[in-house]
Design a protein around this motif. Structure first.
Motif, PDB file in Angstrom:
ATOM      1  N   HIS A 148       6.672  12.715  -9.305  1.00  0.00           N
ATOM      2  CA  HIS A 148       8.191  12.728  -9.853  1.00  0.00           C
ATOM      3  C   HIS A 148       8.128  10.736 -10.290  1.00  0.00           C
ATOM      4  O   HIS A 148       8.681  10.128  -9.261  1.00  0.00           O
ATOM      5  CB  HIS A 148       8.659  12.478  -8.226  1.00  0.00           C
ATOM      6  N   GLY A 149       7.029  10.175 -10.875  1.00  0.00           N
ATOM      7  CA  GLY A 149       6.905   9.510 -11.414  1.00  0.00           C
ATOM      8  C   GLY A 149       7.032   7.818 -10.489  1.00  0.00           C
ATOM      9  O   GLY A 149       6.517   7.043 -10.553  1.00  0.00           O
ATOM     10  N   GLN A 161      -2.784  10.298  -0.942  1.00  0.00           N
ATOM     11  CA  GLN A 161      -3.350  10.512  -0.703  1.00  0.00           C
ATOM     12  C   GLN A 161      -4.494  11.883  -0.805  1.00  0.00           C
ATOM     13  O   GLN A 161      -5.176  11.567  -1.222  1.00  0.00           O
ATOM     14  CB  GLN A 161      -4.311  10.151   0.800  1.00  0.00           C
ATOM     15  N   ASN A 162      -3.763  12.856  -0.253  1.00  0.00           N
ATOM     16  CA  ASN A 162      -3.872  13.877  -1.140  1.00  0.00           C
ATOM     17  C   ASN A 162      -3.808  13.763  -2.922  1.00  0.00           C
ATOM     18  O   ASN A 162      -4.574  15.265  -3.059  1.00  0.00           O
ATOM     19  CB  ASN A 162      -2.784  14.787  -0.941  1.00  0.00           C
ATOM     20  N   THR A 163      -3.250  13.328  -3.530  1.00  0.00           N
ATOM     21  CA  THR A 163      -3.693  13.874  -4.523  1.00  0.00           C
ATOM     22  C   THR A 163      -4.836  12.794  -5.065  1.00  0.00           C
ATOM     23  O   THR A 163      -5.406  13.571  -5.772  1.00  0.00           O
ATOM     24  CB  THR A 163      -2.395  12.829  -5.667  1.00  0.00           C
ATOM     25  N   ILE A 164      -4.618  11.672  -4.796  1.00  0.00           N
ATOM     26  CA  ILE A 164      -6.093  10.916  -4.950  1.00  0.00           C
ATOM     27  C   ILE A 164      -7.392  11.847  -4.611  1.00  0.00           C
ATOM     28  O   ILE A 164      -8.424  11.886  -5.155  1.00  0.00           O
ATOM     29  CB  ILE A 164      -5.821   9.504  -4.011  1.00  0.00           C
ATOM     30  N   GLN A 201       0.775  -1.699   0.145  1.00  0.00           N
ATOM     31  CA  GLN A 201       0.393   0.178   0.047  1.00  0.00           C
ATOM     32  C   GLN A 201       0.680   1.226   0.106  1.00  0.00           C
ATOM     33  O   GLN A 201       1.944   1.166   0.735  1.00  0.00           O
ATOM     34  CB  GLN A 201      -1.279  -0.472   0.945  1.00  0.00           C
ATOM     35  N   VAL A 202       0.619   2.045   0.299  1.00  0.00           N
ATOM     36  CA  VAL A 202       1.357   3.563  -0.455  1.00  0.00           C
ATOM     37  C   VAL A 202       0.582   4.861   0.595  1.00  0.00           C
ATOM     38  O   VAL A 202      -1.000   5.215   0.886  1.00  0.00           O
ATOM     39  CB  VAL A 202       0.355   4.249  -2.066  1.00  0.00           C
ATOM     40  N   GLN A 203       1.349   5.179   1.457  1.00  0.00           N
ATOM     41  CA  GLN A 203       0.739   5.180   2.569  1.00  0.00           C
ATOM     42  C   GLN A 203       1.854   7.555   2.755  1.00  0.00           C
ATOM     43  O   GLN A 203       2.725   7.146   1.763  1.00  0.00           O
ATOM     44  CB  GLN A 203       1.166   5.357   3.617  1.00  0.00           C
ATOM     45  N   ARG A 204       1.365   8.030   3.041  1.00  0.00           N
ATOM     46  CA  ARG A 204       1.804   9.142   2.900  1.00  0.00           C
ATOM     47  C   ARG A 204       2.852   9.875   3.988  1.00  0.00           C
ATOM     48  O   ARG A 204       2.582   9.508   5.024  1.00  0.00           O
ATOM     49  CB  ARG A 204       0.696  10.488   3.093  1.00  0.00           C
ATOM     50  N   ALA A 205       4.256  10.344   3.846  1.00  0.00           N
ATOM     51  CA  ALA A 205       4.936  10.141   4.717  1.00  0.00           C
ATOM     52  C   ALA A 205       4.953  11.707   4.895  1.00  0.00           C
ATOM     53  O   ALA A 205       4.324  12.780   4.553  1.00  0.00           O
ATOM     54  CB  ALA A 205       6.156   9.666   4.628  1.00  0.00           C
ATOM     55  N   PRO A 206       6.120  12.361   6.601  1.00  0.00           N
ATOM     56  CA  PRO A 206       6.076  13.343   6.131  1.00  0.00           C
ATOM     57  C   PRO A 206       6.897  14.188   5.381  1.00  0.00           C
ATOM     58  O   PRO A 206       7.627  13.346   4.412  1.00  0.00           O
ATOM     59  CB  PRO A 206       6.521  13.356   7.642  1.00  0.00           C
ATOM     60  N   GLY A 207       6.743  15.534   5.619  1.00  0.00           N
ATOM     61  CA  GLY A 207       7.104  16.302   3.974  1.00  0.00           C
ATOM     62  C   GLY A 207       5.798  15.731   2.470  1.00  0.00           C
ATOM     63  O   GLY A 207       7.020  15.815   1.756  1.00  0.00           O
ATOM     64  N   GLY A 208       4.944  15.326   3.057  1.00  0.00           N
ATOM     65  CA  GLY A 208       4.669  15.031   1.764  1.00  0.00           C
ATOM     66  C   GLY A 208       5.248  14.296   0.552  1.00  0.00           C
ATOM     67  O   GLY A 208       4.276  13.789  -0.297  1.00  0.00           O
ATOM     68  N   THR A 209       6.052  13.073   0.663  1.00  0.00           N
ATOM     69  CA  THR A 209       6.726  11.665   0.042  1.00  0.00           C
ATOM     70  C   THR A 209       5.899  10.463   0.798  1.00  0.00           C
ATOM     71  O   THR A 209       4.907  11.058   0.803  1.00  0.00           O
ATOM     72  CB  THR A 209       8.099  11.858   0.526  1.00  0.00           C
ATOM     73  N   ILE A 210       5.949   9.576   0.124  1.00  0.00           N
ATOM     74  CA  ILE A 210       5.447   8.236  -0.215  1.00  0.00           C
ATOM     75  C   ILE A 210       6.011   7.687   1.020  1.00  0.00           C
ATOM     76  O   ILE A 210       6.968   7.518   0.198  1.00  0.00           O
ATOM     77  CB  ILE A 210       4.891   8.135  -1.242  1.00  0.00           C
TER      78      ILE A 210
END
Length: 383
Positions: free
Chosen positions: A281-282, A287-290, A228-237
């Motif tokens: 960035h490929g 979550q924010n994008t979706i 799964q993809v989770q949002r990490a601190p700083g807006g990264t994944i």
């Protein structure tokens, strides 16, 4: 070892050693009284009562060093959390819950009233009952760890009344097939496949974002949910394993396979991992994008707002309506336990009354075919 001794000044001193050999003592002062020595005797009785209570706590395993609980909740949490095996999301949620409570308070000074005031404050601030329950449970986990480490004798959050949760049948929003169709028609080309994975495979947002081409077995018509993809601190994944118990194989309909194949053909894939959905960035979208594109899609579809996660409920309701049993639905959704599936969707399964009526109707139609035919004729006439 414990003892009580009267001091030259008339006070009493009670002493004991704990399981680590550390000595503890307490003085009970003598005070003047109308009857000479009477107050001194009562002070001695108080010393004995205190010593008896300490002895009882040691024997029952509830003894706590009086100095142990002088650390703050935040200090204990910082140390304890380093030893826990948590997913990134869990660690973030735990830290948020502790900060929202009162991280500077000493454990030994915590009282039930502190927790009650915190719950009241969250309720006044408008937090949802489910959110409040989650935060209290997270802080409770920390407090119970402090009890196990014998920093405090009891958990002050135990028994605190929480806001009532809405029943699942009232809280759950399930979009209609017509609404889902409208959303799919209004979706951007790349978003179309994303919505279908949520609506017709029951994937969570993070699971859908993390799909790679190799996860789709077109021959066996299966999707392997492995990350799964989770949002990490700083807006990264952060790409992590799915929630506990959620790694699974989902059986895909032929129509969904065609949609995915067309998506891969027209939209392409990115990176060595061959992500089928791409954010900045490929990398796969977080979550924010979706959420941004989901809101745009709802506006374009001109439908009432509902959550992307509600498409997972739509999928579950479809499986149940088709007659799938609890275990089948549990495995399709990736619930760790069947009880989770039942507590969430039990209201969607046919009741005993529904099954009884259907069975009785079948008996009538088999035993009295003429009655069944007349009933159908009447229904046709009414139409």
């Amino acid at each position: 070892m414990a003892s009580i001794q009267k001091r030259p000044n008339g006070s009493w001193r009670a002493r004991y050693r704990d399981e680590n050999g550390k000595e503890h003592s307490r003085h009970f002062p003598y005070r003047n009284a109308p009857t000479p020595g009477a107050k001194g005797r009562r002070a001695g009785d108080s010393a004995q009562e205190w010593l008896d209570s300490v002895t009882a706590s040691i024997v029952t395993g509830r003894y706590v060093d009086p100095d142990a609980g002088r650390v703050t909740l935040q200090t204990f949490f910082d140390d304890w959390s380093q030893r826990q095996v948590w997913a990134t999301g869990t660690a973030t949620a735990m830290s948020l819950a502790v900060r929202s409570f009162d991280p500077s308070v000493e454990l030994a000074r915590l009282r039930r009233s502190h927790v009650e005031a915190w719950v009241k404050r969250m309720t006044t601030d408008g937090l949802a009952p489910g959110t409040i329950k989650t935060r209290v449970n997270n802080v409770r986990a920390v407090l119970r760890a402090a009890v196990r480490d014998k920093l405090i004798a009891t958990d002050p959050s135990d028994g605190v009344t929480l806001p009532r949760l809405r029943k699942a049948e009232h809280a759950m929003s399930i979009p209609t097939p017509e609404t889902v169709g409208a959303v799919l028609s209004a979706s951007e080309p790349w978003m179309h496949a994303y919505v279908t994975l949520a609506a017709f495979a029951g994937l969570r947002l993070g699971e859908a974002s993390a799909v790679q081409v190799s996860d789709i077995d077109f021959l066996r018509r299966t999707l392997h949910v492995r990350r799964q993809v989770q949002r990490a601190p700083g807006g990264t994944i952060a790409v992590t394993p799915p929630k506990y118990g959620s790694e699974r194989d989902v059986f895909l309909a032929d129509e969904l396979l065609e949609i995915l194949a067309r998506h891969i053909e027209t939209q392409g894939v990115r990176g060595e991992e061959q992500w089928i959905f791409v954010g900045a960035h490929g990398e796969p979208p977080h979550q924010n994008t979706i959420s941004y594109h989901w809101r745009k899609t709802l506006v374009a579809a001109e439908v009432e707002h509902f959550k992307l996660h509600d498409l997972r409920h739509f999928y579950a309701s479809g499986l149940i309506a088709a007659g799938c049993d609890v275990v089948t639905v549990q495995r399709a959704l990736g619930h760790a336990k069947a009880t989770t599936t039942l507590s969430t969707y039990s209201h969607l399964w046919p009741t005993a009354a529904d099954r009884t009526r259907a069975a009785a109707s079948g008996l009538i139609r088999s035993a009295l075919p003429s009655l069944a035919d007349s009933s159908r004729t009447a229904d046709a006439g009414n139409a």
